[in-house]
Write a protein that holds these residues in place. Structure first.
Motif, short mmCIF file in Angstrom:
data_model
loop_
_atom_site.label_atom_id
_atom_site.label_comp_id
_atom_site.label_asym_id
_atom_site.label_seq_id
_atom_site.Cartn_x
_atom_site.Cartn_y
_atom_site.Cartn_z
N ARG A 144 0.87 -1.11 -0.09
CA ARG A 144 -0.17 -0.01 -0.01
C ARG A 144 0.87 1.23 0.16
O ARG A 144 0.60 2.19 -0.47
CB ARG A 144 -0.78 0.09 1.09
N PHE A 145 1.79 1.27 0.68
CA PHE A 145 2.86 2.36 0.79
C PHE A 145 4.30 1.90 0.28
O PHE A 145 4.67 0.89 0.41
CB PHE A 145 2.93 2.70 2.13
N PRO A 146 5.15 3.03 -0.30
CA PRO A 146 6.31 2.45 -0.61
C PRO A 146 7.11 2.25 0.51
O PRO A 146 7.28 3.00 1.26
CB PRO A 146 6.73 3.86 -1.41
N ASN A 157 19.32 -3.40 -7.54
CA ASN A 157 18.77 -3.02 -8.83
C ASN A 157 17.06 -3.13 -8.75
O ASN A 157 16.47 -3.50 -9.61
CB ASN A 157 19.44 -3.02 -10.08
N VAL A 158 16.49 -3.16 -7.59
CA VAL A 158 15.13 -3.45 -7.45
C VAL A 158 14.17 -2.21 -7.94
O VAL A 158 14.72 -1.30 -7.76
CB VAL A 158 14.56 -3.67 -5.94
N MET A 159 13.27 -2.58 -8.97
CA MET A 159 12.56 -1.55 -9.59
C MET A 159 11.25 -0.99 -8.86
O MET A 159 10.57 -2.24 -8.19
CB MET A 159 11.95 -1.96 -11.03
N GLU A 160 10.97 -0.10 -8.91
CA GLU A 160 9.79 0.17 -8.20
C GLU A 160 8.80 0.84 -8.88
O GLU A 160 9.02 1.58 -9.95
CB GLU A 160 10.00 1.16 -7.26
N PHE A 161 7.26 0.44 -9.15
CA PHE A 161 6.28 1.07 -9.79
C PHE A 161 5.06 1.49 -8.92
O PHE A 161 4.97 0.68 -8.09
CB PHE A 161 5.76 -0.36 -10.80
N LYS A 166 -2.77 2.80 -7.63
CA LYS A 166 -1.85 3.43 -6.45
C LYS A 166 -1.27 2.33 -5.60
O LYS A 166 -0.99 2.79 -4.46
CB LYS A 166 -2.79 4.40 -5.62
N ILE A 167 -1.03 1.38 -6.06
CA ILE A 167 -0.14 0.32 -5.32
C ILE A 167 1.22 0.07 -5.96
O ILE A 167 1.44 0.32 -6.96
CB ILE A 167 -0.93 -1.10 -5.50
N PHE A 168 2.15 0.01 -4.86
CA PHE A 168 3.51 -0.15 -5.29
C PHE A 168 3.95 -1.77 -5.44
O PHE A 168 3.84 -2.23 -4.51
CB PHE A 168 4.24 0.63 -4.24
N ARG A 169 4.54 -1.71 -6.63
CA ARG A 169 4.92 -2.84 -6.96
C ARG A 169 6.54 -2.94 -7.06
O ARG A 169 7.03 -2.02 -7.62
CB ARG A 169 4.35 -3.68 -8.13
N TYR A 170 7.10 -4.25 -6.83
CA TYR A 170 8.46 -4.24 -6.63
C TYR A 170 9.06 -5.40 -7.45
O TYR A 170 8.52 -6.36 -7.25
CB TYR A 170 9.28 -4.04 -5.21
N VAL A 198 6.04 -11.16 -14.70
CA VAL A 198 4.86 -10.15 -15.45
C VAL A 198 5.67 -9.64 -16.50
O VAL A 198 6.88 -9.67 -16.48
CB VAL A 198 4.57 -9.17 -14.26
N GLU A 199 4.92 -9.23 -17.62
CA GLU A 199 5.35 -8.61 -18.60
C GLU A 199 6.14 -7.34 -18.31
O GLU A 199 5.32 -6.57 -17.83
CB GLU A 199 4.48 -8.57 -19.64
N LEU A 200 7.18 -7.29 -18.59
CA LEU A 200 7.72 -6.14 -18.14
C LEU A 200 7.20 -4.52 -19.05
O LEU A 200 6.99 -3.55 -18.40
CB LEU A 200 9.23 -5.91 -18.58
N ASP A 201 6.82 -4.67 -20.20
CA ASP A 201 6.32 -3.75 -21.04
C ASP A 201 4.97 -3.12 -20.23
O ASP A 201 4.72 -1.75 -20.31
CB ASP A 201 6.13 -3.91 -22.24
N LYS A 202 4.20 -4.14 -19.58
CA LYS A 202 2.92 -3.47 -19.08
C LYS A 202 3.34 -2.70 -17.77
O LYS A 202 2.34 -1.82 -17.38
CB LYS A 202 2.12 -4.62 -18.73
N TYR A 203 4.54 -3.03 -17.21
CA TYR A 203 5.08 -2.24 -15.89
C TYR A 203 5.75 -0.90 -16.23
O TYR A 203 5.53 0.15 -15.36
CB TYR A 203 5.59 -2.80 -15.12
N LEU A 204 6.37 -0.73 -17.12
CA LEU A 204 7.40 0.13 -17.50
C LEU A 204 6.65 1.51 -17.58
O LEU A 204 7.39 2.61 -17.05
CB LEU A 204 8.14 -0.02 -18.71
#
Length: 209
Positions: A144-146, A157-161, A166-170, A198-204
């Motif tokens: 819910r929160f970053p 190199n963990v990526m944050e989306f 409004k949910i933060f996914r790692y 997950v497909e990266l293009d959908k998250y980028l």
């Protein structure tokens, strides 16, 4: 009483503070408010509160460090603490949770929650069809929160989306479909048992730089 007052104040802040909440640094926390896309075993838990709207600040959960969030079809967002193998085990912990100020807490079987149909559904079984021509990443968690990236031990190199909900996914890694399953297994072996592809293009488009 202090906890009850905090909950009331935080509920008021939900609608007034979210503009400031767009500042990611302001929101970042050590608390793990885990967004559940579906109920997972072990199912027994203690429900501490149900809200019409999720809180906008992590301080709402001052008394707990880890809570699980379930968006349900009846319009309520439910929050639970603990993971227990049976009803008796959960009940034995109920008094301690109530003593923290959650006097309306009770034991629940989260498998009985009717989850929102608009939540993203991801196949964590490892049987998802992989397209060798696409690029994948491994989702580690959703909160819910970053959180601070130091939460993810042994991973660089963990990526944050921040997605539309409004949910933060790692996530970690960028793998061609031909290598995705092998890379996923490596990350699971590091202790991230709930990780999935997950497909990266959908998250980028939602990546936080």
């Amino acid at each position: 009483m202090k906890l009850k007052l905090l909950l009331i104040i935080a509920a008021i802040m939900v609608s007034t503070s979210y503009g400031a909440a767009e500042d990611i640094a302001y929101l970042r926390t050590n608390k793990k408010i885990i967004r559940m896309e579906k109920a997972e075993s072990p199912y027994w838990a203690i429900q501490i509160i149900a809200l019409k709207n999720p809180p906008g600040v992590a301080s709402f959960f001052q008394a707990v460090d880890v809570a699980r969030e379930y968006v349900c079809l009846d319009g309520f967002v439910r929050y639970t603490v603990g993971e227990f193998n049976n009803y008796e085990e959960a009940k034995s912990n109920l008094a301690a949770i109530k003593a923290m100020g959650y006097d309306q807490a009770f034991v629940v079987n989260t498998a009985q929650y009717k989850m929102s149909e608009d939540q993203p559904q991801n196949d964590r079984s490892g049987n998802t069809k992989i397209d060798p021509n696409k690029t994948y990443t491994v989702q580690l968690s959703a909160f819910r929160f970053p959180v601070y990236l130091s939460h993810f031990e042994n991973l660089d190199n963990v990526m944050e989306f921040r997605m539309k909900d409004k949910i933060f996914r790692y996530c970690v890694g960028e793998f061609p479909g031909t290598e995705a399953r092998e890379e996923l297994q490596k990350i699971k072996d590091m202790g991230y048992k709930g990780a999935f592809l997950v497909e990266l293009d959908k998250y980028l488009p939602f990546k936080i730089e």
